[in-house]
Write a protein that holds these residues in place. Structure first.
Motif, PDB file in Angstrom:
ATOM      1  N   ILE A 171     -26.027  33.094  13.031  1.00 55.99           N
ATOM      2  CA  ILE A 171     -26.780  32.119  12.219  1.00 55.99           C
ATOM      3  C   ILE A 171     -26.624  32.461  10.738  1.00 55.99           C
ATOM      4  N   PHE A 172     -26.809  33.758  10.428  1.00 58.47           N
ATOM      5  CA  PHE A 172     -26.750  34.170   9.021  1.00 58.47           C
ATOM      6  C   PHE A 172     -25.349  33.963   8.453  1.00 58.47           C
ATOM      7  N   ALA A 173     -24.329  34.255   9.285  1.00 52.39           N
ATOM      8  CA  ALA A 173     -22.944  34.064   8.835  1.00 52.39           C
ATOM      9  C   ALA A 173     -22.677  32.583   8.576  1.00 52.39           C
ATOM     10  N   ALA A 174     -23.114  31.725   9.516  1.00 49.56           N
ATOM     11  CA  ALA A 174     -22.835  30.291   9.380  1.00 49.56           C
ATOM     12  C   ALA A 174     -23.552  29.687   8.174  1.00 49.56           C
ATOM     13  N   LYS A 175     -24.776  30.120   7.911  1.00 50.95           N
ATOM     14  CA  LYS A 175     -25.555  29.547   6.812  1.00 50.95           C
ATOM     15  C   LYS A 175     -25.233  30.172   5.460  1.00 50.95           C
ATOM     16  N   GLY A 176     -24.656  31.396   5.474  1.00 54.06           N
ATOM     17  CA  GLY A 176     -24.502  32.129   4.230  1.00 54.06           C
ATOM     18  C   GLY A 176     -25.871  32.556   3.706  1.00 54.06           C
ATOM     19  N   ARG A 177     -26.748  32.903   4.672  1.00 51.44           N
ATOM     20  CA  ARG A 177     -28.131  33.241   4.314  1.00 51.44           C
ATOM     21  C   ARG A 177     -28.289  34.750   4.207  1.00 51.44           C
ATOM     22  N   PRO A 178     -29.042  35.247   3.188  1.00 46.80           N
ATOM     23  CA  PRO A 178     -29.265  36.699   3.077  1.00 46.80           C
ATOM     24  C   PRO A 178     -29.897  37.237   4.355  1.00 46.80           C
ATOM     25  N   PRO A 179     -29.426  38.412   4.843  1.00 49.07           N
ATOM     26  CA  PRO A 179     -29.848  38.910   6.160  1.00 49.07           C
ATOM     27  C   PRO A 179     -31.311  39.314   6.246  1.00 49.07           C
ATOM     28  N   ASP A 180     -32.007  39.490   5.107  1.00 54.33           N
ATOM     29  CA  ASP A 180     -33.408  39.910   5.200  1.00 54.33           C
ATOM     30  C   ASP A 180     -34.373  38.716   5.247  1.00 54.33           C
ATOM     31  N   HIS A 181     -33.843  37.506   5.344  1.00 56.79           N
ATOM     32  CA  HIS A 181     -34.732  36.340   5.445  1.00 56.79           C
ATOM     33  C   HIS A 181     -35.078  36.054   6.900  1.00 56.79           C
ATOM     34  N   PRO A 182     -36.358  36.117   7.263  1.00 58.45           N
ATOM     35  CA  PRO A 182     -36.736  35.965   8.675  1.00 58.45           C
ATOM     36  C   PRO A 182     -36.567  34.541   9.196  1.00 58.45           C
ATOM     37  N   LEU A 183     -36.406  34.428  10.510  1.00 55.79           N
ATOM     38  CA  LEU A 183     -36.204  33.131  11.167  1.00 55.79           C
ATOM     39  C   LEU A 183     -37.423  32.756  11.997  1.00 55.79           C
ATOM     40  N   ILE A 184     -37.581  31.457  12.229  1.00 59.70           N
ATOM     41  CA  ILE A 184     -38.635  30.982  13.123  1.00 59.70           C
ATOM     42  C   ILE A 184     -38.099  30.995  14.562  1.00 59.70           C
ATOM     43  N   VAL A 185     -38.900  31.519  15.501  1.00 61.03           N
ATOM     44  CA  VAL A 185     -38.542  31.477  16.915  1.00 61.03           C
ATOM     45  C   VAL A 185     -39.254  30.275  17.549  1.00 61.03           C
ATOM     46  N   HIS A 186     -38.462  29.391  18.160  1.00 61.41           N
ATOM     47  CA  HIS A 186     -38.997  28.192  18.810  1.00 61.41           C
ATOM     48  C   HIS A 186     -39.246  28.497  20.280  1.00 61.41           C
ATOM     49  N   LEU A 187     -40.413  28.093  20.769  1.00 61.04           N
ATOM     50  CA  LEU A 187     -40.835  28.410  22.139  1.00 61.04           C
ATOM     51  C   LEU A 187     -41.044  27.125  22.939  1.00 61.04           C
ATOM     52  N   ARG A 209     -37.002  24.415  27.575  1.00 63.92           N
ATOM     53  CA  ARG A 209     -37.428  24.595  28.975  1.00 63.92           C
ATOM     54  C   ARG A 209     -36.261  25.018  29.840  1.00 63.92           C
ATOM     55  N   GLU A 210     -35.108  24.472  29.581  1.00 64.27           N
ATOM     56  CA  GLU A 210     -33.900  24.833  30.327  1.00 64.27           C
ATOM     57  C   GLU A 210     -33.500  26.286  30.012  1.00 64.27           C
ATOM     58  N   PHE A 211     -33.634  26.663  28.737  1.00 65.80           N
ATOM     59  CA  PHE A 211     -33.246  28.007  28.295  1.00 65.80           C
ATOM     60  C   PHE A 211     -34.270  29.051  28.738  1.00 65.80           C
ATOM     61  N   LYS A 212     -35.517  28.620  28.838  1.00 64.14           N
ATOM     62  CA  LYS A 212     -36.628  29.484  29.283  1.00 64.14           C
ATOM     63  C   LYS A 212     -36.812  30.719  28.401  1.00 64.14           C
ATOM     64  N   GLY A 213     -36.611  30.542  27.095  1.00 68.13           N
ATOM     65  CA  GLY A 213     -36.799  31.678  26.194  1.00 68.13           C
ATOM     66  C   GLY A 213     -36.967  31.199  24.773  1.00 68.13           C
ATOM     67  N   GLY A 214     -36.994  32.164  23.833  1.00 72.92           N
ATOM     68  CA  GLY A 214     -37.148  31.822  22.425  1.00 72.92           C
ATOM     69  C   GLY A 214     -35.804  31.477  21.790  1.00 72.92           C
ATOM     70  N   ILE A 215     -35.788  30.423  21.005  1.00 69.17           N
ATOM     71  CA  ILE A 215     -34.579  30.057  20.259  1.00 69.17           C
ATOM     72  C   ILE A 215     -34.872  30.230  18.770  1.00 69.17           C
ATOM     73  N   ALA A 216     -34.165  31.186  18.145  1.00 65.57           N
ATOM     74  CA  ALA A 216     -34.300  31.378  16.698  1.00 65.57           C
ATOM     75  C   ALA A 216     -33.540  30.257  16.013  1.00 65.57           C
ATOM     76  N   ALA A 217     -34.188  29.583  15.067  1.00 65.44           N
ATOM     77  CA  ALA A 217     -33.502  28.473  14.405  1.00 65.44           C
ATOM     78  C   ALA A 217     -34.047  28.205  13.009  1.00 65.44           C
ATOM     79  N   PRO A 218     -33.199  28.430  12.009  1.00 59.54           N
ATOM     80  CA  PRO A 218     -33.527  27.929  10.676  1.00 59.54           C
ATOM     81  C   PRO A 218     -33.057  26.483  10.577  1.00 59.54           C
ATOM     82  N   SER A 219     -33.358  25.821   9.489  1.00 57.91           N
ATOM     83  CA  SER A 219     -32.800  24.487   9.273  1.00 57.91           C
ATOM     84  C   SER A 219     -31.271  24.591   9.263  1.00 57.91           C
ATOM     85  N   ALA A 220     -30.609  23.580   9.829  1.00 53.28           N
ATOM     86  CA  ALA A 220     -29.157  23.656  10.065  1.00 53.28           C
ATOM     87  C   ALA A 220     -28.364  23.178   8.846  1.00 53.28           C
ATOM     88  N   ASN A 221     -28.589  23.875   7.729  1.00 57.48           N
ATOM     89  CA  ASN A 221     -27.850  23.598   6.506  1.00 57.48           C
ATOM     90  C   ASN A 221     -27.348  24.915   5.944  1.00 57.48           C
TER      91      ASN A 221
END
Ligand code: TXA
Ligand code: MG
Length: 330
Positions: free
Chosen positions: A47-63, A128-140
């Motif tokens: 995610i960090f590589a694709a976004k070019g986001r600094p690695p110390d910025h935390p992500l939201i986990v979607h449940l 529900r299909e994944f049955k776990g947490g999905i980390a996801a920042p905005s996809a930009n």
């Protein structure tokens, strides 16, 4: 129209990609997310590589639902349970003390984790299909405008994802409200369409520090000035100063685009003048799509009419201020 069976197959393939450590972009009610298996640090690193986001910025986990909270957080206060019951699924992110085992890659090494259950049928089907947490920042890409359609995601990050689930245009349109419940009095870290007053009605006292982000201790990448920004220079102007600003820009020879709820002067009927809604929820829904479209015109200047200074407009004003601050830099 895609039939239910086809959608189920796409969702099941998307969940498989996540299990394989790949990135999947998916719609939420706020903006599109760039998702990875939140329990897999290598996947999260993508995610960090694709976004070019600094690695110390935390992500939201979607449940998938609030019963998953205890897997990700500890010392969950009563207020968090009340907010989850009132607003989930919905555009609210809770910052809580992280559980052991939550990867540092997700939390940016902090002792807290951001959690939310999104309100979008495709996001919920995937979770529900994944049955776990999905980390996801905005996809930009980092600092760019947030995406509210699958096409926005494809043009920014199409090459970086295994799959984009297309759920149409996002119905809220700006990012979730973030509330920090990990220490002391609950605190709004990022305003969103769930207003502070509504949160206060559910849990009582709430600090509204979103207005003064420099005092916020946990890192919130949305608190950087240059954020949510178009490439075209952008200015915000009060309604009564808009016409003079438009005529001045034209006299300067500038190619101009305007986003305003008041209509264009009749003498300027060939100007790009997008009529914005005077309802804050409709304005928020359209905001990023309008800015994406205006930015694509490659004008010299985007002028936006300043919204009212009332609480329903707080989140929209916040995103507009940031867009102005970061505009014209790329
Ligand atoms: O509506 C949304 O929240 C969207 C959709 C995809 O869910 N997501 C989103 O993610 O806006 P992102 O990464 O663009 O913004 C998340 C914000 C960042 O500003 C991040 O710093 C903050 O949440 N955040 C995440 N975890 C945090 C934590 N533990 N403490 C403080 N801030 C946190
Ligand atoms: Mg973002």
């Amino acid at each position: 129209m895609i039939d239910a069976g086809a959608t189920a197959r796409l969702v099941s393939r998307a969940a498989e990609f996540l299990r394989e450590g790949e990135l999947v972009a998916f719609p939420t009610e706020t903006v599109y997310g760039l998702g990875a298996d939140a329990s897999n640090p290598q996947a999260v690193a993508k995610i960090f590589a694709a976004k070019g986001r600094p690695p110390d910025h935390p992500l939201i986990v979607h449940l998938p639902e609030s019963s998953y909270l205890a897997q990700w957080a500890i010392d969950i206060p009563e207020a968090a349970k009340q907010l989850a019951a009132e607003f989930w699924p919905g555009p609210l992110t809770l910052i809580l003390k992280r559980n052991t085992g939550v990867p540092d890659a997700v939390t940016g090494g902090q002792d807290t984790v951001g959690l939310r259950v999104p309100d979008h049928p495709l996001a919920l089907a995937l979770l529900r299909e994944f049955k776990g947490g999905i980390a996801a920042p905005s996809a930009n890409r980092f600092g760019h405008l947030s995406p509210t359609t699958a096409a926005h995601v494809a043009s920014e990050l199409g090459g970086a994802v295994a799959m984009i689930l297309d759920g149409g245009a996002c119905k809220v349109g700006i990012e979730s409200t973030i509330v920090d419940l990990s220490r002391g009095t609950p605190r709004i870290l990022r305003p969103g369409m769930i207003e502070t007053a509504h949160i206060a009605r559910v849990i009582g006292d709430v600090h509204d520090s979103a207005i003064n982000q420099s005092e916020v201790v946990p890192r919130v990448s949305g608190s950087l000035d240059a954020h949510y920004a178009p490439r075209t220079p952008m200015q915000m102007v009060p309604a009564d100063e808009l016409f003079p600003a438009v005529f001045a820009a034209i006299a300067d020879g500038k190619r101009l685009a305007v986003l305003a709820s008041i209509s264009a002067p009749e003498s300027l009927d060939e100007l790009v003048w997008r009529t914005a809604s005077s309802s804050s929820t409709d304005f928020a829904r359209a905001l990023y799509a309008e800015l994406h479209a205006l930015d694509a015109l490659s004008c010299d200047l985007i002028l936006v009419q300043q919204p009212p200074e009332t609480s329903p407009w707080l989140a929209v004003s916040d995103r507009l201020r940031r867009a102005v601050a970061g505009s014209g830099r790329i």
